[in-house]
Enzyme design. Structure first.
Site, short mmCIF file in Angstrom:
data_model
loop_
_atom_site.label_atom_id
_atom_site.label_comp_id
_atom_site.label_asym_id
_atom_site.label_seq_id
_atom_site.Cartn_x
_atom_site.Cartn_y
_atom_site.Cartn_z
N CYS A 95 -5.60 52.26 -50.85
CA CYS A 95 -4.75 51.61 -49.73
C CYS A 95 -3.37 51.80 -49.86
O CYS A 95 -3.21 53.25 -49.73
CB CYS A 95 -5.11 50.06 -49.80
SG CYS A 95 -4.69 49.29 -48.13
N ARG A 131 -3.94 44.41 -37.92
CA ARG A 131 -4.61 44.94 -39.15
C ARG A 131 -5.81 45.19 -38.95
O ARG A 131 -6.61 44.62 -38.26
CB ARG A 131 -3.91 43.99 -40.16
CG ARG A 131 -2.72 43.77 -40.25
CD ARG A 131 -2.38 42.80 -41.44
NE ARG A 131 -2.68 43.51 -42.73
CZ ARG A 131 -2.15 44.53 -43.52
NH1 ARG A 131 -0.66 44.66 -42.82
NH2 ARG A 131 -2.39 44.91 -44.40
N HIS A 197 -11.07 47.94 -51.10
CA HIS A 197 -10.56 47.28 -52.15
C HIS A 197 -12.00 46.60 -52.39
O HIS A 197 -13.06 46.72 -52.07
CB HIS A 197 -9.66 46.16 -51.77
CG HIS A 197 -8.28 46.55 -51.38
ND1 HIS A 197 -7.10 46.81 -52.25
CD2 HIS A 197 -7.88 46.87 -50.12
CE1 HIS A 197 -6.26 47.20 -51.75
NE2 HIS A 197 -6.42 47.27 -50.19
N1 GLN Z 1 0.94 48.22 -47.00
C1 GLN Z 1 -0.19 49.09 -46.55
C2 GLN Z 1 -0.66 48.51 -45.13
O1 GLN Z 1 -0.68 47.45 -44.86
C3 GLN Z 1 -1.28 48.86 -47.69
C4 GLN Z 1 -1.92 47.68 -47.97
C5 GLN Z 1 -2.87 47.50 -49.05
O2 GLN Z 1 -2.59 48.17 -50.04
N2 GLN Z 1 -3.84 46.73 -48.96
O3 GLN Z 1 -1.19 49.62 -44.43
#
Ligand code: GLN
Length: 255
Positions: A95, A131, A197
């Site tokens: 990520c 998101r 993740h």
């Molecule tokens: N900040 C990054 C995003 O939101 C990575 C987020 C994360 O590592 N889960 O794209």
């Protein structure tokens, strides 16, 4: 004789979302069960990074703010890391860590957090209220996994990532790199970058072994790994597939 490898866990105090450090527990355990000693060295802000000591780098996920801090710190090692990757240094980057390996991560206001430029990957933040979140399943075709041809986990990212390399897998369920082109993650030489993740490796023992073998090879050890009883790991993997209404058979998922 024990084969030994050394893993650098980069900035565990910052890049630590969604239990990403569980990936290390898996590598250590799967190593120990095959007489492979896996030593993990946490590298914190301000610590020197002696890249030549390591056979695998782990970069976990982090928020945009933490990513910016890490980017500043890591930048002085950009050339070394890039050179290491060209020489097949294995890296697992999740990520925010995946985004950091690329050229830049562009925030909604247009400012860019520069990445290491180790791979030609760019990421742009999507709208704040959109998101890419949820359980994810992708294809797996990067190594022997007998009847297992999927990778599963959980994603939560605002960034949309684009590149022309091989993906880690094709999206079966979920969003992947950008929600548009059907690719999830990247495989380039010894690098695995991914949005998965959960953490990634406990439910995906074949990916853990892929990385262990890469690290063994990098250190000049034979890379043979005995089979393990992975019943519980595949039970967890199959549970995610079922949650996503994906049917499996004797030959794995029919895709
Ligand atoms: N900040 C990054 C995003 O939101 C990575 C987020 C994360 O590592 N889960 O794209």
């Amino acid at each position: 004789m024990t084969r030994a490898i050394k893993v650098a866990h980069l900035f565990p105090e910052l890049l630590n979302l969604y239990a990403d450090q569980g990936n290390l527990a898996v590598l250590c355990q799967r190593g120990a069960r095959r007489d492979v000693s896996v030593e993990v060295v946490p590298v914190r802000l301000g610590d020197p990074l002696q890249l030549g000591d390591f056979d695998l780098l782990l970069l976990g996920g982090g928020s945009d703010r933490e990513q910016a801090v890490v980017a500043r710190e890591l930048f002085r090692y950009a050339d070394d890391i890039k050179a290491g990757i060209e020489l097949e240094l294995p890296v697992l980057a999740v990520c925010g860590g995946y985004q950091l390996l690329g050229q830049y991560y562009e925030l909604p206001d247009g400012t860019r957090i520069p990445g290491l430029g180790a791979v030609d990957v760019v990421t742009k933040a999507g709208p704040a209220n959109q998101r890419l979140i949820g359980n994810v399943a992708i294809t797996w075709d990067h190594g022997s996994a007998r009847d297992h041809n999927t990778v599963v986990g959980f994603e939560n990212h605002g960034g949309r990532t684009f590149h022309d390399y091989n993906a880690l897998g094709k999206v079966i369920r979920g969003h992947g790199n950008n929600g548009v082109d059907g690719k999830e993650g990247i495989v380039y030489k010894g690098v695995i970058g991914t949005y998965i993740h959960g953490p990634l490796l406990p439910k995906n023992p074949h990916v853990a072994d892929f990385l262990l073998q890469r690290a063994l090879r990098y250190r000049g050890h034979p890379d043979h790994l005995d089979d393990l009883d992975d019943g519980l790991e595949w039970l967890a993997h199959g549970t995610v597939l079922r949650m996503l209404s994906i049917k499996t058979g004797d030959q794995g998922v029919t895709i």
